[in-house]
Design a protein around this motif. Structure first.
Motif, PDB file in Angstrom:
ATOM      1  N   PRO A  21       0.827  -1.204   0.000  1.00  0.00           N
ATOM      2  CA  PRO A  21       0.000   0.000   0.000  1.00  0.00           C
ATOM      3  C   PRO A  21       0.865   1.260   0.000  1.00  0.00           C
ATOM      4  O   PRO A  21       1.956   1.283   0.583  1.00  0.00           O
ATOM      5  N   MET A  22       0.370   2.293  -0.648  1.00  0.00           N
ATOM      6  CA  MET A  22       1.071   3.572  -0.665  1.00  0.00           C
ATOM      7  C   MET A  22       0.905   4.249   0.691  1.00  0.00           C
ATOM      8  O   MET A  22      -0.158   4.158   1.314  1.00  0.00           O
ATOM      9  N   THR A  23       1.940   4.936   1.122  1.00  0.00           N
ATOM     10  CA  THR A  23       1.835   5.768   2.315  1.00  0.00           C
ATOM     11  C   THR A  23       1.130   7.069   1.916  1.00  0.00           C
ATOM     12  O   THR A  23       0.968   7.364   0.719  1.00  0.00           O
ATOM     13  N   ALA A  24       0.745   7.859   2.895  1.00  0.00           N
ATOM     14  CA  ALA A  24       0.116   9.152   2.609  1.00  0.00           C
ATOM     15  C   ALA A  24       1.058  10.034   1.799  1.00  0.00           C
ATOM     16  O   ALA A  24       0.629  10.708   0.858  1.00  0.00           O
ATOM     17  N   ALA A  25       2.338  10.023   2.127  1.00  0.00           N
ATOM     18  CA  ALA A  25       3.311  10.850   1.398  1.00  0.00           C
ATOM     19  C   ALA A  25       3.436  10.388  -0.051  1.00  0.00           C
ATOM     20  O   ALA A  25       3.486  11.220  -0.970  1.00  0.00           O
ATOM     21  N   GLU A  26       3.474   9.071  -0.280  1.00  0.00           N
ATOM     22  CA  GLU A  26       3.563   8.549  -1.641  1.00  0.00           C
ATOM     23  C   GLU A  26       2.297   8.869  -2.432  1.00  0.00           C
ATOM     24  O   GLU A  26       2.365   9.256  -3.601  1.00  0.00           O
ATOM     25  N   PHE A  27       1.148   8.697  -1.794  1.00  0.00           N
ATOM     26  CA  PHE A  27      -0.122   8.984  -2.439  1.00  0.00           C
ATOM     27  C   PHE A  27      -0.201  10.471  -2.801  1.00  0.00           C
ATOM     28  O   PHE A  27      -0.543  10.825  -3.930  1.00  0.00           O
ATOM     29  N   ASP A  28       0.146  11.332  -1.866  1.00  0.00           N
ATOM     30  CA  ASP A  28       0.115  12.779  -2.087  1.00  0.00           C
ATOM     31  C   ASP A  28       1.024  13.172  -3.255  1.00  0.00           C
ATOM     32  O   ASP A  28       0.627  13.950  -4.132  1.00  0.00           O
ATOM     33  N   ALA A  29       2.220  12.619  -3.294  1.00  0.00           N
ATOM     34  CA  ALA A  29       3.171  12.932  -4.366  1.00  0.00           C
ATOM     35  C   ALA A  29       2.642  12.464  -5.726  1.00  0.00           C
ATOM     36  O   ALA A  29       2.855  13.127  -6.739  1.00  0.00           O
ATOM     37  N   TYR A  30       1.946  11.346  -5.753  1.00  0.00           N
ATOM     38  CA  TYR A  30       1.442  10.801  -7.012  1.00  0.00           C
ATOM     39  C   TYR A  30       0.235  11.581  -7.527  1.00  0.00           C
ATOM     40  O   TYR A  30       0.126  11.842  -8.724  1.00  0.00           O
ATOM     41  N   VAL A  31      -0.709  11.951  -6.637  1.00  0.00           N
ATOM     42  CA  VAL A  31      -1.996  12.470  -7.102  1.00  0.00           C
ATOM     43  C   VAL A  31      -2.123  13.984  -7.162  1.00  0.00           C
ATOM     44  O   VAL A  31      -2.894  14.503  -7.972  1.00  0.00           O
ATOM     45  N   THR A  32      -1.424  14.715  -6.310  1.00  0.00           N
ATOM     46  CA  THR A  32      -1.658  16.158  -6.211  1.00  0.00           C
ATOM     47  C   THR A  32      -1.428  16.849  -7.557  1.00  0.00           C
ATOM     48  O   THR A  32      -0.426  16.641  -8.218  1.00  0.00           O
ATOM     49  N   GLY A  33      -2.417  17.651  -7.942  1.00  0.00           N
ATOM     50  CA  GLY A  33      -2.364  18.376  -9.207  1.00  0.00           C
ATOM     51  C   GLY A  33      -2.884  17.589 -10.388  1.00  0.00           C
ATOM     52  O   GLY A  33      -2.844  18.053 -11.527  1.00  0.00           O
ATOM     53  N   LYS A  34      -3.405  16.388 -10.132  1.00  0.00           N
ATOM     54  CA  LYS A  34      -3.896  15.529 -11.216  1.00  0.00           C
ATOM     55  C   LYS A  34      -5.387  15.260 -11.056  1.00  0.00           C
ATOM     56  O   LYS A  34      -5.946  15.364  -9.965  1.00  0.00           O
TER      57      LYS A  34
END
Length: 131
Positions: A21-34
């Motif tokens: 599972p992605m961590t919150a930091a990984e998820f945030d880096a992947y999705v923000t602005g998309k």
């Protein structure tokens, strides 16, 4: 003989729950602005725009947009929306070129799959349409 069978079973690939599972930091880096579009069972499920500060705009296909926020809880990514204060928690992981997500309330096999990604804002029907 039984030991050999057990070892062979243990070496089989595990279902989606075994994905990291992605961590919150990984998820945030992947999705923000998309803006990501997800499908389930081969049909478009909905689209979510990920805004700065862990804010989101979500719409089921051809539905009005709902604003919300996300946060991490017990290793899950949880969403709360303006029209429904009940948290909706998911496990996200990367698979191939996109995200997969499984609700903590669903069984493996009902995952959402990312099918489109853009940096354009979510087009909202209904009340969010300006005059």
């Amino acid at each position: 003989m039984r030991l050999t069978a057990l070892l062979a079973f243990l070496l089989l690939p595990l279902p989606a729950l075994a994905e990291t599972p992605m961590t919150a930091a990984e998820f945030d880096a992947y999705v923000t602005g998309k803006t990501l579009t997800y499908s389930q069972f081969g049909t478009i499920f909905g689209t979510e725009e990920y805004l700065p500060g862990r804010k989101v705009r979500w719409a089921f296909t051809e539905d009005i947009c709902q604003y919300g926020t996300w946060y991490e809880e017990a290793g899950n990514i949880c969403f709360v929306y303006e029209y429904d204060p009940t948290p909706h928690c998911w496990r996200f992981w990367q698979e191939g070129d996109g995200l997969k997500a499984l609700s903590v309330n669903d069984a493996p096999g009902s995952e959402l799959s990312e099918v489109a990604q853009t940096d354009q804002p979510l087009s909202c029907a209904g009340p969010d349409v300006g005059v």
